[in-house]
Design an enzyme around this catalytic site. Structure first.
Site, PDB file in Angstrom:
ATOM      1  N   HIS A   1     -20.494  50.116 -30.710  1.00  0.00           N
ATOM      2  CA  HIS A   1     -21.885  49.669 -30.565  1.00  0.00           C
ATOM      3  C   HIS A   1     -22.004  48.364 -29.803  1.00  0.00           C
ATOM      4  O   HIS A   1     -23.099  47.848 -29.619  1.00  0.00           O
ATOM      5  CB  HIS A   1     -22.550  49.578 -31.938  1.00  0.00           C
ATOM      6  CG  HIS A   1     -22.508  50.890 -32.663  1.00  0.00           C
ATOM      7  ND1 HIS A   1     -21.500  51.209 -33.535  1.00  0.00           N
ATOM      8  CD2 HIS A   1     -23.298  51.975 -32.582  1.00  0.00           C
ATOM      9  CE1 HIS A   1     -21.694  52.440 -33.974  1.00  0.00           C
ATOM     10  NE2 HIS A   1     -22.780  52.929 -33.418  1.00  0.00           N
TER      11      HIS A   1
ATOM     12  N   ILE B   1     -14.684  60.737 -29.647  1.00  0.00           N
ATOM     13  CA  ILE B   1     -15.659  61.421 -30.508  1.00  0.00           C
ATOM     14  C   ILE B   1     -16.468  62.470 -29.750  1.00  0.00           C
ATOM     15  O   ILE B   1     -17.176  63.275 -30.336  1.00  0.00           O
ATOM     16  CB  ILE B   1     -16.572  60.395 -31.196  1.00  0.00           C
ATOM     17  CG1 ILE B   1     -15.742  59.326 -31.894  1.00  0.00           C
ATOM     18  CG2 ILE B   1     -17.509  61.028 -32.203  1.00  0.00           C
ATOM     19  CD1 ILE B   1     -14.732  59.847 -32.905  1.00  0.00           C
TER      20      ILE B   1
ATOM     21  N   GLU C   1     -48.247  52.717 -25.624  1.00  0.00           N
ATOM     22  CA  GLU C   1     -48.618  51.490 -24.931  1.00  0.00           C
ATOM     23  C   GLU C   1     -47.900  50.263 -25.505  1.00  0.00           C
ATOM     24  O   GLU C   1     -47.486  49.367 -24.780  1.00  0.00           O
ATOM     25  CB  GLU C   1     -50.137  51.260 -25.027  1.00  0.00           C
ATOM     26  CG  GLU C   1     -50.994  52.263 -24.254  1.00  0.00           C
ATOM     27  CD  GLU C   1     -51.231  53.582 -24.994  1.00  0.00           C
ATOM     28  OE1 GLU C   1     -50.561  53.847 -26.027  1.00  0.00           O
ATOM     29  OE2 GLU C   1     -52.092  54.357 -24.544  1.00  0.00           O
TER      30      GLU C   1
HETATM   31  N1  GLN Z   1     -20.241  63.959 -30.363  1.00  0.00           N
HETATM   32  C1  GLN Z   1     -21.285  62.988 -30.357  1.00  0.00           C
HETATM   33  C2  GLN Z   1     -20.992  61.927 -29.305  1.00  0.00           C
HETATM   34  O1  GLN Z   1     -19.835  61.669 -29.086  1.00  0.00           O
HETATM   35  C3  GLN Z   1     -21.430  62.319 -31.697  1.00  0.00           C
HETATM   36  C4  GLN Z   1     -22.576  61.349 -31.724  1.00  0.00           C
HETATM   37  C5  GLN Z   1     -22.873  60.767 -33.089  1.00  0.00           C
HETATM   38  O2  GLN Z   1     -22.055  60.700 -33.939  1.00  0.00           O
HETATM   39  N2  GLN Z   1     -24.075  60.317 -33.296  1.00  0.00           N
HETATM   40  O3  GLN Z   1     -21.893  61.340 -28.738  1.00  0.00           O
HETATM   41 ZN    ZN Z   2     -21.007  58.869 -34.487  1.00  0.00          ZN
END
Ligand code: GLN
Ligand code: ZN
Length: 766
Positions: free
Chosen positions: A701, A438, A16
């Site tokens: 980010h 990544i 909540e």
């Molecule tokens: N392979 C994942 C991605 O690219 C790695 C995420 C992470 O490092 N937290 O989202």
């Molecule tokens: Zn990462």
């Protein structure tokens, strides 16, 4: 014998508080509505504890965002940049508070949030107090007094206010300028603590819980001395208050003598993490002090083994007498989910092994009842414990035997890195400064809606997979068109990098409502590893081989590493963490081999959480790092020399474990460096890091698009410090949370930057 609870989850049975806060931030509910939701929740939580016969019921453990932030506001440690927020008409204390937590971007103001970091080795994040050399403190908020009075009214007796103690408050904060140490601010801080405690004493408080978890860390002599100074002063000012110094997550060790010298009524110790400390504590405990025994695990979801707890409690009673013993959870229950009763889909046999926060209160009560002669509680408990100990759902001899048979050779690639590098470079024929990402690409609302529809059954498996395939192919075409060198499939089929694997492995279960607070209004719902882990079938091969089939470029297979899966789950407490890590490692190893067989030649095994598992005391680091690194190596060493293994790390500073990262022996590591670019690279240089490295060239980010020039300047720095032929070019983490527009622009600049570097080093852009 008092039952002493240390804290309770505050987001509410159905989250909540999360929804009320988020709606308040969006302007959808009023401040009064938010406050009403919070007040109702607190009352409900206090009543729940009273119903469970808890004697010392905490108040002020509630928080709209974070307890450290509450303390900062309470003692007036408000960074200057937030002053303008107060001047905005209509703003109340709560808006200043949320501005500190989340930043403030309206009314013509643009103020960044305070830093957030992990609370010890939990997945909870706290707001880091900021201090200046000329820092002043003053009593600013009335929250603790208001909550005390409210609880008093609900309970008809005095609750136990919870405060972060002054030493932990200072040590867990950060100096924002040079030239002083934050512990030197104690003399300025103490008068405000005195004021708070005197007021509480006046309002009728008897017990107060002072959380001093830094007593579980390595602290300096000067910091140790500060404890005596602080508590002598506080006790002198408020002689009627009964202080409980509360420690958790680690044993006191060399800080025990510090704690036992303090003029306090009771000491709380964590006997789940560190049962071995009990004898010494009992031996040295001065006769005026009571002992709160943290026997119920506040960090995990398993039923308490009453026999084990009774053994500890009875030992304490024999030594110091019933009156001086309290029964408690090991730490605040904040780190366990709310109520097991909501889990209507858990297999009943497995559910019978668990206890969430509400059930843990009952356990405290039952332990005391057993000591009063109600032995039927013990029988019921032991039959659950026995059922878990012997269940065929948990124990699989083939898995145990395979772990026992792991050899050193299993944790080692066939050839050393230089030889592998040669073989791989002949095979892969990548240019210098190869580019990659990544793993994940933007998870748009649309992609998430397909999964939701599939789970609800409104689209079939075939339809779902077709949609994901189409998105994967689209993503591959975009990467080809951008001219990236090693492609990824985009991870559109994954909800979460741990859950995705957990759902396919034996030995895991998932909850419907097992949320724990991660930060602010954000929660996580960790998978539960209850049994021996086994991989019944391929987990990622289908997607990776599909992706490889639609492109001529190298496709990188994408796995989550054993330590990260372990770290982000509730784990078994009936075997060492290392044992579970090895079981997961073997499953991931088999998956890597299956990917290789399916024609995938580059495989990434993500380990973003490897640093989080570090013990709080440095003396215990090596033991952990040895098995954690070995588990990774077991997962990555099943493949042939020509298969290139990548790993990825982020979220932490890695400088102090660099040698262990090197020992993981991944052919390439992509790593978050955006915060301290140079520093981390220098750490790689210092240890002569031998393998290939992709220092993240931009921060994913934020939606900000890095320019080609910025990227080049970072790559120039990197290739001045590291051997240029070892440098990869990539963002600093997955792109899952980003939008397509900025992703597209950022990656194009990244590739352009890499091409510039190539032409500089080899005279052409290819
Ligand atoms: N392979 C994942 C991605 O690219 C790695 C995420 C992470 O490092 N937290 O989202
Ligand atoms: Zn990462």
């Amino acid at each position: 014998m008092l039952l002493n609870n240390l804290g309770y989850p505050r987001v509410g049975p159905k989250r909540e508080l999360k929804f009320a806060s988020e709606n308040y931030w969006k302007g959808k509910v009023s401040r009064d509505d938010l406050f009403k939701t919070a007040a109702d929740l607190r009352a409900y939580i206090w009543k729940t504890q009273a119903a469970a016969n808890i004697d010392l019921i905490p108040c002020n453990d509630f928080s709209f965002y974070d307890i450290m932030l509450d303390m900062a506001l309470l003692v007036g440690a408000i960074p200057e940049r937030y002053q303008p927020v107060n001047k905005v008409a209509g703003n109340a204390e709560i808006d200043l508070y949320f501005a500190m937590a989340r930043g403030y971007q309206k009314d013509g103001l643009d103020i960044v949030a305070m830093e957030m970091t992990k609370w010890f080795d939990t997945n909870y994040h706290y707001i880091v107090p900021e201090f200046k050399a000329n820092q002043t403190f003053s009593l600013l908020s009335t929250k603790v007094f208001d909550e005390f009075k409210a609880a008093q009214q609900v309970l008809n007796r005095a609750p136990k206010p919870v405060l972060i103690g002054p030493i932990s408050f200072l040590l867990l904060g950060k100096e924002k300028e040079k030239g002083f140490h934050r512990i030197d601010l104690l003399s300025k801080l103490l008068p405000v603590y005195t004021q708070i405690l005197s007021q509480l004493q006046k309002d009728g408080a008897q017990w107060v819980q002072m959380d001093e978890p830094v007593l579980g860390l390595d602290i300096s002599d000067k910091e140790k001395q500060a404890f005596e100074v602080a508590y002598t002063a506080l006790f002198k000012a408020c002689p009627k208050l009964k202080f409980i110094i509360t420690t958790y997550f680690e044993e006191l060790d060399d800080n025990l003598s510090v704690a036992l010298k303090l003029p306090v009524t009771a000491l709380h110790v964590d006997l789940v993490r560190a049962p071995q400390q009990l004898d010494k504590v009992l031996n040295d405990l001065p006769s005026h002090m009571s002992l709160s025994l943290g026997v119920i695990d506040g960090r995990n979801i398993w039923k308490n083994d009453y026999k084990k707890s009774l053994h500890l409690i009875e030992k304490a009673i024999a030594k110091i007498g019933k009156e001086r013993v309290m029964i408690a959870p090991s730490c605040s229950l904040l780190h366990t989910p709310f109520d097991l009763d909501f889990e209507i889909e858990l297999k009943s046999e497995i559910k019978n092994w668990m206890a969430f926060s509400k059930q843990k209160l009952t356990e405290m009560n039952e332990l005391r009842e057993i000591l009063n002669g109600k032995t039927n509680y013990l029988e019921a408990n032991q039959s659950a414990i026995e059922s878990r100990r012997t269940s065929p759902l948990i124990h699989r001899q083939d898995v145990k035997q395979r772990v026992a048979a792991i050899t050193d050779a299993d944790a080692k690639r066939k050839s050393p890195f230089p030889k592998r590098q040669e073989i791989q470079s002949k095979k892969l024929k990548l240019p210098m400064f190869p580019t990659t990402t990544i793993g994940s690409f933007p998870q748009t609302a649309e992609v998430r809606s397909w999964r939701a529809k599939f789970k609800k059954g409104t689209i079939t498996k075939e339809e779902y997979e077709q949609l994901v395939e189409k998105e994967t192919e689209r993503c591959i075409r975009i990467q080809e068109e951008m001219d990236l060198d090693v492609l990824v499939h985009g991870e559109f089929e994954r909800n979460d990098m741990v859950e995705y694997f957990g759902e396919q492995l034996d030995g895991f279960v998932f909850t419907l409502n097992g949320w724990v607070q991660s930060y602010g209004s954000r929660g996580v719902k960790p998978p539960i590893i209850f049994g021996d882990v086994k991989r019944p079938f391929d987990m990622t091969v289908r997607w990776s081989s599909y992706a490889q089939s639609v492109t001529k470029r190298w496709m990188k297979g994408m796995l989550t590493g054993p330590v990260t899966i372990l770290q982000w789950s509730f784990v078994r407490d009936d075997q060492p963490r290392s044992e579970t890590a090895y079981q997961i490692a073997l499953a991931i190893r088999d998956e890597a081999v299956a990917l290789e067989k399916a024609g995938i030649h580059v495989i990434q095994i993500d380990e973003p959480a490897i640093r989080e598992g570090l013990p709080l005391r440095r003396s215990k680091w090596n033991e952990y790092l040895n098995w954690a690194v070995k588990a990774f190596r077991v997962s990555s060493s099943g493949v042939r020399d020509e298969t290139q293994v990548h790993t990825h790390m982020c979220y932490s500073e890695f400088n102090d474990i660099m040698e262990h990262i090197a020992a993981m022996d991944a052919d390439a590591i992509t790593i978050e460096t955006s915060r301290s670019q140079m520093e981390l690279l220098e750490a790689f240089e210092k240890i002569n890091y031998p393998n290939e490295i992709g220092p993240g060239v931009y921060d994913i980010h934020s939606p900000r698009i890095p320019s080609k020039e910025e990227i080049i300047s970072l790559l120039e720095k990197a290739s001045a410090i590291l051997p240029p032929r070892n440098v990869w070019v990539n963002p600093d983490c997955g792109l899952k949370t980003r939008g397509w527009k900025e992703t597209d622009a950022a990656l194009r600049n990244m590739v352009a930057g890499a091409k510039y570097m190539r032409s500089k080093f080899c005279g052409n852009g290819n």
